[in-house]
Design a protein around this motif. Structure first.
Motif, PDB file in Angstrom:
ATOM      1  N   ARG A 139       5.118  -7.572  -8.499  1.00 37.07           N
ATOM      2  CA  ARG A 139       4.518  -6.410  -9.150  1.00 37.07           C
ATOM      3  C   ARG A 139       3.151  -6.181  -8.533  1.00 37.07           C
ATOM      4  NH1 ARG A 139       3.895  -6.123 -15.261  1.00 37.07           N
ATOM      5  NH2 ARG A 139       2.302  -7.642 -14.827  1.00 37.07           N
ATOM      6  N   VAL A 140       2.749  -4.895  -8.444  1.00 35.69           N
ATOM      7  CA  VAL A 140       1.440  -4.534  -7.908  1.00 35.69           C
ATOM      8  C   VAL A 140       0.758  -3.551  -8.849  1.00 35.69           C
ATOM      9  CG1 VAL A 140       2.079  -4.939  -5.497  1.00 35.69           C
ATOM     10  CG2 VAL A 140       2.398  -2.675  -6.470  1.00 35.69           C
ATOM     11  N   ASN A 141      -0.570  -3.526  -8.785  1.00 38.26           N
ATOM     12  CA  ASN A 141      -1.349  -2.634  -9.625  1.00 38.26           C
ATOM     13  C   ASN A 141      -2.193  -1.732  -8.729  1.00 38.26           C
ATOM     14  OD1 ASN A 141      -3.396  -1.510 -11.301  1.00 38.26           O
ATOM     15  ND2 ASN A 141      -2.974  -3.085 -12.833  1.00 38.26           N
ATOM     16  N   PHE A 142      -1.809  -0.459  -8.627  1.00 39.46           N
ATOM     17  CA  PHE A 142      -2.489   0.488  -7.742  1.00 39.46           C
ATOM     18  C   PHE A 142      -3.810   1.003  -8.304  1.00 39.46           C
ATOM     19  CE2 PHE A 142       1.691   0.717  -5.739  1.00 39.46           C
ATOM     20  CZ  PHE A 142       1.304   0.639  -4.411  1.00 39.46           C
ATOM     21  N   LYS A 143      -4.188   0.581  -9.501  1.00 40.94           N
ATOM     22  CA  LYS A 143      -5.505   0.945 -10.018  1.00 40.94           C
ATOM     23  C   LYS A 143      -6.586   0.057  -9.416  1.00 40.94           C
ATOM     24  CE  LYS A 143      -4.292   3.257 -14.206  1.00 40.94           C
ATOM     25  NZ  LYS A 143      -4.774   3.625 -15.511  1.00 40.94           N
ATOM     26  N   HIS A 144      -6.160  -0.953  -8.667  1.00 45.72           N
ATOM     27  CA  HIS A 144      -7.105  -1.894  -8.063  1.00 45.72           C
ATOM     28  C   HIS A 144      -6.870  -1.941  -6.559  1.00 45.72           C
ATOM     29  CE1 HIS A 144      -8.576  -3.272 -11.931  1.00 45.72           C
ATOM     30  NE2 HIS A 144      -7.329  -3.110 -12.334  1.00 45.72           N
ATOM     31  N   LEU A 145      -7.497  -0.993  -5.869  1.00 47.35           N
ATOM     32  CA  LEU A 145      -7.399  -0.918  -4.417  1.00 47.35           C
ATOM     33  C   LEU A 145      -8.622  -1.590  -3.819  1.00 47.35           C
ATOM     34  CD1 LEU A 145      -6.338   2.837  -4.069  1.00 47.35           C
ATOM     35  CD2 LEU A 145      -4.852   0.817  -4.159  1.00 47.35           C
TER      36      LEU A 145
ATOM     37  N   GLY B 106       0.808  -1.202   0.000  1.00 47.05           N
ATOM     38  CA  GLY B 106       0.000   0.000   0.000  1.00 47.05           C
ATOM     39  C   GLY B 106       0.844   1.254   0.000  1.00 47.05           C
ATOM     40  N   VAL B 107       0.146   2.373   0.023  1.00 46.35           N
ATOM     41  CA  VAL B 107       0.756   3.693   0.061  1.00 46.35           C
ATOM     42  C   VAL B 107       0.174   4.433   1.264  1.00 46.35           C
ATOM     43  CG1 VAL B 107       1.000   5.892  -1.150  1.00 46.35           C
ATOM     44  CG2 VAL B 107       1.057   3.758  -2.434  1.00 46.35           C
ATOM     45  N   ILE B 108       1.044   5.007   2.067  1.00 51.59           N
ATOM     46  CA  ILE B 108       0.596   5.754   3.241  1.00 51.59           C
ATOM     47  C   ILE B 108      -0.105   7.025   2.789  1.00 51.59           C
ATOM     48  CG2 ILE B 108       1.342   7.019   5.292  1.00 51.59           C
ATOM     49  CD1 ILE B 108       3.712   5.061   5.475  1.00 51.59           C
TER      50      ILE B 108
ATOM     51  N   GLN C 119       9.301  -0.834   5.017  1.00 55.86           N
ATOM     52  CA  GLN C 119       9.430   0.183   3.975  1.00 55.86           C
ATOM     53  C   GLN C 119       9.873  -0.452   2.665  1.00 55.86           C
ATOM     54  OE1 GLN C 119      12.165   3.340   4.881  1.00 55.86           O
ATOM     55  NE2 GLN C 119      11.372   4.637   3.273  1.00 55.86           N
ATOM     56  N   VAL C 120       9.142  -0.125   1.609  1.00 56.76           N
ATOM     57  CA  VAL C 120       9.490  -0.520   0.247  1.00 56.76           C
ATOM     58  C   VAL C 120       9.316   0.706  -0.642  1.00 56.76           C
ATOM     59  CG1 VAL C 120       8.769  -2.937   0.557  1.00 56.76           C
ATOM     60  CG2 VAL C 120       7.154  -1.277  -0.379  1.00 56.76           C
ATOM     61  N   TYR C 121       9.766   0.594  -1.870  1.00 57.58           N
ATOM     62  CA  TYR C 121       9.463   1.628  -2.855  1.00 57.58           C
ATOM     63  C   TYR C 121       9.015   0.943  -4.131  1.00 57.58           C
ATOM     64  CZ  TYR C 121      14.242   0.889  -4.669  1.00 57.58           C
ATOM     65  OH  TYR C 121      15.395   0.346  -5.179  1.00 57.58           O
ATOM     66  N   TYR C 122       8.337   1.715  -4.968  1.00 58.26           N
ATOM     67  CA  TYR C 122       7.733   1.165  -6.171  1.00 58.26           C
ATOM     68  C   TYR C 122       8.382   1.787  -7.399  1.00 58.26           C
ATOM     69  CZ  TYR C 122       4.270  -0.189  -2.720  1.00 58.26           C
ATOM     70  OH  TYR C 122       3.649  -0.715  -1.613  1.00 58.26           O
TER      71      TYR C 122
ATOM     72  N   VAL D 269       7.900  -3.943  -6.895  1.00 60.96           N
ATOM     73  CA  VAL D 269       8.144  -3.680  -5.482  1.00 60.96           C
ATOM     74  C   VAL D 269       9.617  -3.901  -5.195  1.00 60.96           C
ATOM     75  CG1 VAL D 269       7.575  -4.339  -3.117  1.00 60.96           C
ATOM     76  CG2 VAL D 269       5.822  -4.466  -4.896  1.00 60.96           C
ATOM     77  N   ARG D 270      10.256  -2.902  -4.631  1.00 57.27           N
ATOM     78  CA  ARG D 270      11.675  -3.006  -4.289  1.00 57.27           C
ATOM     79  C   ARG D 270      11.810  -2.714  -2.793  1.00 57.27           C
ATOM     80  NH1 ARG D 270      14.076  -5.905  -7.162  1.00 57.27           N
ATOM     81  NH2 ARG D 270      16.010  -4.971  -6.527  1.00 57.27           N
TER      82      ARG D 270
END
Length: 93
Positions: A51-57, A9-11, A72-75, A87-88
């Protein structure tokens, strides 16, 4: 059967609950990628790359987690498919 799903997710908000200077708790409110359908919007390939798809929350009644529960990760956006991000993670010291 209990499964240990990983949530990505994203905070969107950070809250600190202070209990009259007797301690505090930090909460993260997040937008979560829908991981209910296996391998649909969170995909792990044969090399272990996620891999993740943020268009599908997914809509959650419980969008908060304790800060201590987060990693903590980054995209990094996929150049071949702009809807997806890799996802890294950060190296641990």
């Amino acid at each position: 059967m209990v499964t240990n799903k990983i949530y990505y997710g994203v905070i969107t908000e950070i809250l600190e609950l202070n209990y009259n200077n007797k301690g505090s708790i930090v909460l993260f409110k997040c937008d979560w990628v829908d991981n209910h359908a296996q391998d649909k919007w969170v995909q792990v390939d044969y090399l272990g790359v996620t891999r993740v798809n943020f268009k599908h929350l997914f809509k959650s009644d419980e969008p908060f987690i304790l800060a201590s529960q987060a990693t903590q990760v980054y995209y990094v956006q996929d150049d071949l498919d702009k809807d997806w991000c890799f996802v890294r993670s950060f190296p641990h010291p």
